[in-house]
Design a protein around this motif. Structure first.
Motif, mmCIF file in Angstrom:
data_model
loop_
_atom_site.group_PDB
_atom_site.id
_atom_site.type_symbol
_atom_site.label_atom_id
_atom_site.label_comp_id
_atom_site.label_asym_id
_atom_site.label_seq_id
_atom_site.Cartn_x
_atom_site.Cartn_y
_atom_site.Cartn_z
ATOM 1 N N ASP A 10 8.007 -3.121 -26.227
ATOM 2 C CA ASP A 10 7.875 -4.489 -26.691
ATOM 3 C C ASP A 10 6.627 -4.865 -26.536
ATOM 4 O O ASP A 10 6.035 -5.530 -27.390
ATOM 5 C CB ASP A 10 8.944 -5.316 -25.992
ATOM 6 N N TRP A 77 12.722 -5.678 -33.098
ATOM 7 C CA TRP A 77 12.710 -4.204 -33.656
ATOM 8 C C TRP A 77 11.148 -3.568 -33.521
ATOM 9 O O TRP A 77 11.448 -2.303 -33.822
ATOM 10 C CB TRP A 77 13.306 -4.362 -35.087
ATOM 11 N N ARG A 78 10.155 -4.237 -33.441
ATOM 12 C CA ARG A 78 8.982 -3.541 -33.224
ATOM 13 C C ARG A 78 8.706 -3.440 -31.704
ATOM 14 O O ARG A 78 9.022 -4.169 -30.870
ATOM 15 C CB ARG A 78 8.025 -4.606 -33.651
ATOM 16 N N THR A 80 7.860 -0.220 -34.297
ATOM 17 C CA THR A 80 9.047 0.707 -35.083
ATOM 18 C C THR A 80 8.521 1.775 -34.555
ATOM 19 O O THR A 80 7.308 2.263 -34.312
ATOM 20 C CB THR A 80 8.987 0.277 -36.449
ATOM 21 N N ILE A 105 14.179 0.007 -39.547
ATOM 22 C CA ILE A 105 15.098 -0.322 -38.657
ATOM 23 C C ILE A 105 14.989 -1.662 -38.440
ATOM 24 O O ILE A 105 15.644 -2.251 -37.596
ATOM 25 C CB ILE A 105 14.572 0.389 -37.289
ATOM 26 N N SER A 106 14.365 -2.392 -38.995
ATOM 27 C CA SER A 106 14.165 -4.056 -38.787
ATOM 28 C C SER A 106 15.656 -4.319 -39.409
ATOM 29 O O SER A 106 16.485 -3.777 -40.330
ATOM 30 C CB SER A 106 13.281 -4.481 -40.035
ATOM 31 N N PRO A 107 16.255 -5.459 -38.647
ATOM 32 C CA PRO A 107 17.537 -5.959 -39.352
ATOM 33 C C PRO A 107 17.782 -6.129 -40.776
ATOM 34 O O PRO A 107 18.934 -6.169 -41.233
ATOM 35 C CB PRO A 107 17.679 -6.967 -38.245
ATOM 36 N N ARG B 5 13.788 -4.179 -25.073
ATOM 37 C CA ARG B 5 14.320 -2.853 -25.379
ATOM 38 C C ARG B 5 13.982 -1.748 -24.345
ATOM 39 O O ARG B 5 12.709 -1.914 -24.005
ATOM 40 C CB ARG B 5 14.003 -2.380 -26.779
ATOM 41 N N ASN B 102 22.526 0.506 -28.596
ATOM 42 C CA ASN B 102 22.526 0.639 -30.038
ATOM 43 C C ASN B 102 22.921 1.699 -30.729
ATOM 44 O O ASN B 102 21.828 2.547 -30.989
ATOM 45 C CB ASN B 102 21.299 -0.167 -30.675
ATOM 46 N N ILE B 105 21.950 3.044 -34.787
ATOM 47 C CA ILE B 105 20.708 3.472 -35.511
ATOM 48 C C ILE B 105 20.844 5.100 -35.946
ATOM 49 O O ILE B 105 20.016 5.445 -36.451
ATOM 50 C CB ILE B 105 19.588 3.320 -34.463
ATOM 51 N N VAL B 378 21.017 -8.074 -35.845
ATOM 52 C CA VAL B 378 21.487 -6.731 -36.169
ATOM 53 C C VAL B 378 22.818 -7.221 -36.631
ATOM 54 O O VAL B 378 23.636 -8.157 -35.895
ATOM 55 C CB VAL B 378 21.791 -5.948 -35.058
ATOM 56 N N HIS B 414 26.465 -0.080 -37.142
ATOM 57 C CA HIS B 414 26.103 -1.321 -37.998
ATOM 58 C C HIS B 414 27.282 -1.706 -38.991
ATOM 59 O O HIS B 414 28.168 -0.776 -39.486
ATOM 60 C CB HIS B 414 24.889 -1.231 -38.613
#
Lengths: 450, 450
Positions: A10, A77-78, A80, A105-107, B5, B102, B105, B378, B414
């Motif tokens: 992150d 999400w980043r 990525t 993969i962004s929501p 994450r 998750n 994915i 998400v 998802h």
């Protein structure tokens, strides 16, 4: 086991956006007011955009700090992943290395969220309570809905009526994030009512939805308008893609010879490409390729000219490659690539031969997407599939020439909401649409009258 | 900026599965032959499963090596991220830490791919050329289609007819990966023809689709059958989830007090939970919670008994919590949780009070999913949303008690293909279905006859 995926924590979300205006030898001519034909000053844009975005549109500062609240959301999400597509390489039997940057993969499912978060942040900072926008297939609308939700702003989306009914999943997604979604043309604006008075069954168009969204913003004090591509500040916000990719190539101990993105308005392409254009301007040898559909061949068959951004001739005149604002693209599935113009910054780079462009028809594009889904698993959006096609063709060129080049493309979005397009492809029902020369000449005529 | 994450490189894909049978003080009673009522030996299962999977079903080895070709495919998306849901924590104003693993994915969208890849690998190794299976909403069918594609096996999916027509996107996904998808009941099997003879408009059911898939496998030399949950080897393959999570908690310098998963057949729950059950058996203090729908309350209202796995009474008798094989669950949106039984291993752990269970109705489940989508971005599958609900309730309990506990749940998939369910929720059209006591007693009666 060698790595497929090059991951960053992150904390590696970039702290600055890269502004290519700082490094371009030739800047595109400035936007002109649609009536006076004088360069547009910041004050002319103030009714629809917050001032910080207007400044980002015009600044020549090389690095623009990314505010912490924006980074704090991007890191959901980043960064990525940058992924080495080894199974695709094996299927092609190519010596090339193929990488993709997975923005899917962004929501919200695409790169669009990168600028949506930034735009909503600056709006909130300047007191905007509500944002209006238009959306076609729904990628942009869902990204903006998500971003408004995060910052507690109301979101009003005018969604092209035919998509509203044919793509209900995207509408549901926007509503789940709290957006107010209206099928356009609607009774809610003068522009919408005028269309409905003439044609109550109008299926709508992106141009019409833009008119409704802009009217909505201009007519309310608490509301501003937001655009998902084309403008300089939108492209700026997307540069996190390329900046992350450069760090990830260090992890991979590799560096691209070819950088590829599909191009509609130009923002996902620019997001990956601009940080690499910077390297190219500094003397590094690499090729950068924008990919578009033959049905809407803006760079490959359009002209560099001032033109309106919209059919209704309400926007400033932008200097860009264009097919003419009267251009009506065929109904290809890559809805995000059906735009008559191209971002000024991307257009200028193409004019200056810093980037290349090529166009593909639908069937070879979907064949590439099918191969990608069968080798790497992931299903690309139809827009993204254009970049996949180009990456595969570059890898096949490397195979033929026996060259060990490195190719990277922007996987701009997933295709989970586009599976009916795949159905049509698998059933052999897709047409390889070319834009006919005579229609092209006709729509280019409209430019001469400007 | 602290991390949200917790990521692991490809090389951290586990090298062994964890087999809980090695550590359970009480093993569930063995499966019985449906006719002889004698324990089923490996040879009885050989017509439908490859021998290595049958051995995995029965072994008490603690660690089973994961073959390299399986790991090589898993790493296309694994290790999956362990994510700290900080924005959800803030929205709840809870001192608890909430994490989710998750699994959404995966290219097929859920944890199901973990076992699909392993099962197809062992089938290929033993010469199987074609695999048949059934699918309801399509999560399992798409995972198996993807796995068969990777290993070059044919895949035949019998998809419940009502889903085949109502969930065309999942069908498209399977077809894109090359599967042959047939609406069930079909004319292709004796079982299907028998149903259609009585009721040409039958909407189908999972039980019927199972019968067709098994008949298909038994009647062809080149074909075996594959099941996506319930069986020991399926649960075994899912333990990569919990094993990765344990490594990721080391990165996070944290450890769960509460481990949560939704439970239909039990496989995603087991995948996260079993490695933590191991710790609990070794003396570590933690709670483990299985979450099910009130419309199908297998653990919370069923009984521990031998029962058939299917309506048609063709499978071996399994010792498990069950509502009776005649049980017909209401049409809730969490299709993957509409199973009358529960994996034997999960059932035995519940009987031995090593795990807890709770049931939720649809509206509170979707309210939790909405909050999750609005805070973390998400969108969960309706099944997954049951785990989200339980995690939120645990976090609220912590808030009330002022306790700083750590909660982790399995984000099993998802909801991109389930947005019509969200539409129904947002429109206030979901029913909070409870299974009525008298119907429950009636279906439990069927067990007494066994």
């Amino acid at each position: 086991m060698s790595d497929n995926r090059f991951l960053l924590p992150d904390s590696a979300v970039p702290e600055q956006w890269y502004n290519i205006q700082a490094d371009m030898k030739t800047l595109p001519p400035p936007p002109l007011h649609p009536v006076t034909r004088e360069p547009v000053g910041p004050e002319a844009l103030a009714p629809i955009f917050p001032m910080e975005l207007i400044q980002q549109e015009m600044t020549r500062e090389r690095w623009i700090p990314i505010p912490d609240p924006v980074r704090d959301i991007l890191r959901l999400w980043r960064p990525t992943p940058l992924v080495r597509a080894r199974r695709l390489e094996q299927a092609l039997d190519t010596p090339a290395h193929i990488y993709y940057k997975n923005e899917g993969i962004s929501p919200a499912g695409s790169h669009k969220a990168n600028t949506a978060v930034a735009q909503v942040y600056y709006n909130k900072k300047e007191g905007t309570r509500r944002i209006s926008t238009e959306t076609g297939a729904g990628q942009w609308g869902s990204a903006l809905s998500m971003a408004c939700n995060f910052f507690g702003l109301e979101c009003k989306v005018y969604m092209v009526k035919v998509s509203y009914h044919q793509k209900p999943y995207r509408r549901s997604l926007m509503q789940l994030w709290g957006a107010n979604v209206t099928a356009s043309p609607s009774e809610e604006t003068a522009a919408g009512r005028a269309v409905l008075a003439k044609d109550p069954d109008s299926p709508g168009s992106l141009g019409m939805a833009i008119s409704e969204a802009v009217e909505d913003a201009v007519s309310r004090d608490d509301t501003k308008y937001s655009l998902g591509s084309v403008l300089n500040h939108v492209l700026l916000h997307q540069t996190v893609i390329g900046l992350e990719a450069q760090k990830q190539f260090e992890l991979a101990d590799d560096y691209p010879d070819v950088v590829i993105g599909c191009a509609g308005g130009g923002s996902n392409f620019a997001g990956l490409a601009f940080p690499f254009v910077k390297e190219k301007l500094a003397g590094r040898k690499l090729r950068i390729v924008a990919v578009e559909p033959t049905a809407c061949p803006t760079l490959t068959r359009g002209v560099f000219s001032y033109d309106f951004g919209d059919v209704a001739q309400m926007t400033p005149l932008l200097a860009m490659y264009t097919l003419g604002h009267d251009f009506v693209p065929s109904g290809i599935h890559a809805g995000g690539l059906r735009y008559h113009g191209m971002a000024s910054l991307v257009s200028q780079l193409y004019k200056d031969e810093l980037i290349e462009a090529r166009a593909y028809a639908q069937n070879p594009v979907f064949a590439a997407a099918e191969l990608f889904a069968k080798t790497e698993g992931v299903v690309p959006a139809p827009e993204t599939a254009h970049a996949v096609r180009a990456a595969i063709d570059e890898a096949l060129r490397c195979k033929e020439a026996g060259r060990r080049e490195t190719i990277v493309f922007n996987f701009s979005g997933h295709g989970h909401f586009d599976l009916t397009a795949y159905d049509a492809y698998l059933a052999g029902k897709l047409e390889d649409l070319e834009y006919p020369e005579e229609k092209l000449q006709e729509s280019l005529q409209s430019l001469k009258a400007l």
